[in-house]
Enzyme design. Structure first.
Site, PDB file in Angstrom:
ATOM      1  N   ARG A   1       0.793  -1.219   0.000  1.00  0.00           N
ATOM      2  CA  ARG A   1       0.000   0.000   0.000  1.00  0.00           C
ATOM      3  C   ARG A   1       0.830   1.277   0.000  1.00  0.00           C
ATOM      4  O   ARG A   1       0.596   2.178  -0.800  1.00  0.00           O
ATOM      5  CB  ARG A   1      -0.914   0.072   1.239  1.00  0.00           C
ATOM      6  CG  ARG A   1      -2.264  -0.535   1.077  1.00  0.00           C
ATOM      7  CD  ARG A   1      -2.680  -1.124   2.390  1.00  0.00           C
ATOM      8  NE  ARG A   1      -1.713  -2.158   2.730  1.00  0.00           N
ATOM      9  CZ  ARG A   1      -1.803  -3.403   2.282  1.00  0.00           C
ATOM     10  NH1 ARG A   1      -2.786  -3.751   1.542  1.00  0.00           N
ATOM     11  NH2 ARG A   1      -0.865  -4.295   2.579  1.00  0.00           N
ATOM     12  N   THR A   2       1.770   1.371   0.928  1.00  0.00           N
ATOM     13  CA  THR A   2       2.440   2.664   1.104  1.00  0.00           C
ATOM     14  C   THR A   2       3.249   3.019  -0.140  1.00  0.00           C
ATOM     15  O   THR A   2       3.132   4.129  -0.682  1.00  0.00           O
ATOM     16  CB  THR A   2       3.326   2.630   2.362  1.00  0.00           C
ATOM     17  OG1 THR A   2       2.557   2.115   3.441  1.00  0.00           O
ATOM     18  CG2 THR A   2       3.839   4.007   2.710  1.00  0.00           C
TER      19      THR A   2
ATOM     20  N   LYS B   1      25.536  -3.514  -0.488  1.00  0.00           N
ATOM     21  CA  LYS B   1      27.013  -3.453  -0.551  1.00  0.00           C
ATOM     22  C   LYS B   1      27.572  -2.674   0.625  1.00  0.00           C
ATOM     23  O   LYS B   1      28.761  -2.410   0.700  1.00  0.00           O
ATOM     24  CB  LYS B   1      27.447  -2.771  -1.855  1.00  0.00           C
ATOM     25  CG  LYS B   1      26.955  -3.433  -3.110  1.00  0.00           C
ATOM     26  CD  LYS B   1      27.355  -2.586  -4.326  1.00  0.00           C
ATOM     27  CE  LYS B   1      26.419  -2.839  -5.478  1.00  0.00           C
ATOM     28  NZ  LYS B   1      26.471  -1.733  -6.459  1.00  0.00           N
TER      29      LYS B   1
ATOM     30  N   ARG C   1      11.013   3.950   3.631  1.00  0.00           N
ATOM     31  CA  ARG C   1      10.646   2.977   4.680  1.00  0.00           C
ATOM     32  C   ARG C   1      11.907   2.208   5.045  1.00  0.00           C
ATOM     33  O   ARG C   1      12.674   1.788   4.175  1.00  0.00           O
ATOM     34  CB  ARG C   1       9.577   2.015   4.186  1.00  0.00           C
ATOM     35  CG  ARG C   1       9.370   0.862   5.158  1.00  0.00           C
ATOM     36  CD  ARG C   1       8.178   0.026   4.814  1.00  0.00           C
ATOM     37  NE  ARG C   1       6.946   0.765   5.065  1.00  0.00           N
ATOM     38  CZ  ARG C   1       5.730   0.202   4.992  1.00  0.00           C
ATOM     39  NH1 ARG C   1       5.607  -1.065   4.670  1.00  0.00           N
ATOM     40  NH2 ARG C   1       4.652   0.905   5.248  1.00  0.00           N
TER      41      ARG C   1
ATOM     42  N   HIS D   1       4.529   5.737  11.653  1.00  0.00           N
ATOM     43  CA  HIS D   1       4.070   5.586  10.264  1.00  0.00           C
ATOM     44  C   HIS D   1       3.127   6.761   9.991  1.00  0.00           C
ATOM     45  O   HIS D   1       1.907   6.609   9.879  1.00  0.00           O
ATOM     46  CB  HIS D   1       3.349   4.248  10.112  1.00  0.00           C
ATOM     47  CG  HIS D   1       3.114   3.815   8.697  1.00  0.00           C
ATOM     48  ND1 HIS D   1       3.250   4.656   7.608  1.00  0.00           N
ATOM     49  CD2 HIS D   1       2.735   2.604   8.183  1.00  0.00           C
ATOM     50  CE1 HIS D   1       2.967   3.985   6.500  1.00  0.00           C
ATOM     51  NE2 HIS D   1       2.655   2.740   6.826  1.00  0.00           N
TER      52      HIS D   1
HETATM   53  N1   CP Z   1      -0.489   0.020   5.743  1.00  0.00           N
HETATM   54  C1   CP Z   1       0.725  -0.262   5.260  1.00  0.00           C
HETATM   55  O1   CP Z   1       1.743   0.320   5.671  1.00  0.00           O
HETATM   56  O2   CP Z   1       0.763  -1.262   4.323  1.00  0.00           O
HETATM   57  P1   CP Z   1       2.038  -1.724   3.525  1.00  0.00           P
HETATM   58  O3   CP Z   1       2.977  -2.382   4.522  1.00  0.00           O
HETATM   59  O4   CP Z   1       1.558  -2.673   2.479  1.00  0.00           O
HETATM   60  O5   CP Z   1       2.705  -0.503   2.951  1.00  0.00           O
END
Ligand code: CP
Length: 305
Positions: free
Chosen positions: A51-52, A80, A101, A129
């Site tokens: 999603r993100t 590396k 991320r 998040h």
């Molecule tokens: N909600 C969310 O962070 O989903 P993903 O891990 O798929 O990005």
């Protein structure tokens, strides 16, 4: 230049403006379809995501911009031994804005200190998040009509679930939000969030173990997955993973207007039979994630439409 590391990087007024913009994008998408022409978004994902990452990419494409990036540390020079600080200096030469991320808490913050482009924390370890929180706030405000004056149950892995930590930080700033923290003893909210954020805010909260005991009083139920990747051993995960399963029987105990949210991915904690219940809004929530990320990209790039 502004980065987004935590929901607290935005004041309540800035958040309101961002959510208003997201609602306008939802209502008039064509107005925004060329607003990022010539701009590039880099998605630097050292941890898996559906999603993100893809909603960020969809957001930039919807705005007429372009995207580049990597979806795992293995496919980047991190494998590396390249540091996050060096990587962001390089990405600053290639893109106008980046979403990162990383499994290590604070990695996007380190990147932001060396970056000459806005950095967005797209999830750092079990910490924060913030763009999921923006998604959650937009979903709640759009479907409930308000932020505040409700009782929210947060259920599941409250220890490792970074979406819960960020959402609590954001919601304590709104009036009369009552929190019911529903988790097994071992997955309770960390002290720094329970005492440092909730207690300090003065908002009402209590802890429960049984979902059935809390569900009748809730306006919102925020379900979460047990975060397998953050457990030290598999046995503990297996013991905890099916602690909560929301099914149609439990939904009968809930109010007719209670909304069920989930940041997704779901494993077993919501039975698929609940998906057809009009109160289940977790797939709608994922759609709101695109609008709010479009609004965030425009805001951080300082583009007015
Ligand atoms: N909600 C969310 O962070 O989903 P993903 O891990 O798929 O990005």
């Amino acid at each position: 230049m502004k980065h987004l590391m935590s929901p607290l990087d935005l004041s309540v007024e800035e958040l309101d403006r961002l959510l208003d913009l997201a609602n306008d994008i939802e209502a008039h998408p064509s107005r925004y379809s060329h607003s990022c022409e010539g701009k590039k978004l880099a998605t630097l994902f050292y941890e898996p995501s559906t999603r993100t990452r893809l909603s960020f990419e969809a957001a930039m494409l919807n705005l007429g911009g372009s995207v580049l990036g990597f979806s795992s540390a293995d496919s980047s020079s991190a494998s590396k031994g390249e540091s996050v600080s060096d990587t962001i200096r390089i990405i600053s030469c290639y893109a106008d804005i980046c979403a990162m991320r990383h499994p290590k808490e604070g990695a996007p913050l380190v990147a932001s200190m060396k970056s000459s482009i806005p950095v967005i924390n797209a999830g750092d370890g079990g910490h924060q998040h913030p763009t999921q929180t923006l998604t959650d706030l937009l979903t709640i405000r759009s479907l409930k009509g308000r932020l505040g004056d409700f009782t929210i149950g947060l259920c599941g892995d409250l220890k490792f679930g970074r979406t819960v930590h960020s959402l609590i930080q954001a919601l304590v700033r709104y009036p009369n939000v009552r929190f019911v923290l529903i988790s097994p003893e071992e997955l309770r909210l960390p002290d720094n969030v329970r005492d440092g954020v909730l207690k300090k805010s003065g908002q009402e909260f209590r802890e429960e173990v049984r979902l059935e005991d809390a569900i009748p009083e809730l306006d919102l139920l925020y379900m979460t997955r047990v975060q397998r990747e953050r457990f030290f051993n598999e046995e503990d995960y297996i013991r905890m993973k099916d602690f909560y399963i929301l099914d149609t029987e439990k939904m009968k105990l809930a109010r007719e207007d209670m909304l069920v949210l989930h940041p997704l991915p779901r494993v077993n904690e919501i039975s698929t039979e609940v998906d057809d219940d009009p109160r289940a809004v977790y797939f709608k929530q994922a759609q709101y994630g695109v609008y709010v990320r479009m609004a965030l990209i425009l805001t951080l790039l300082g583009i007015e439409v």
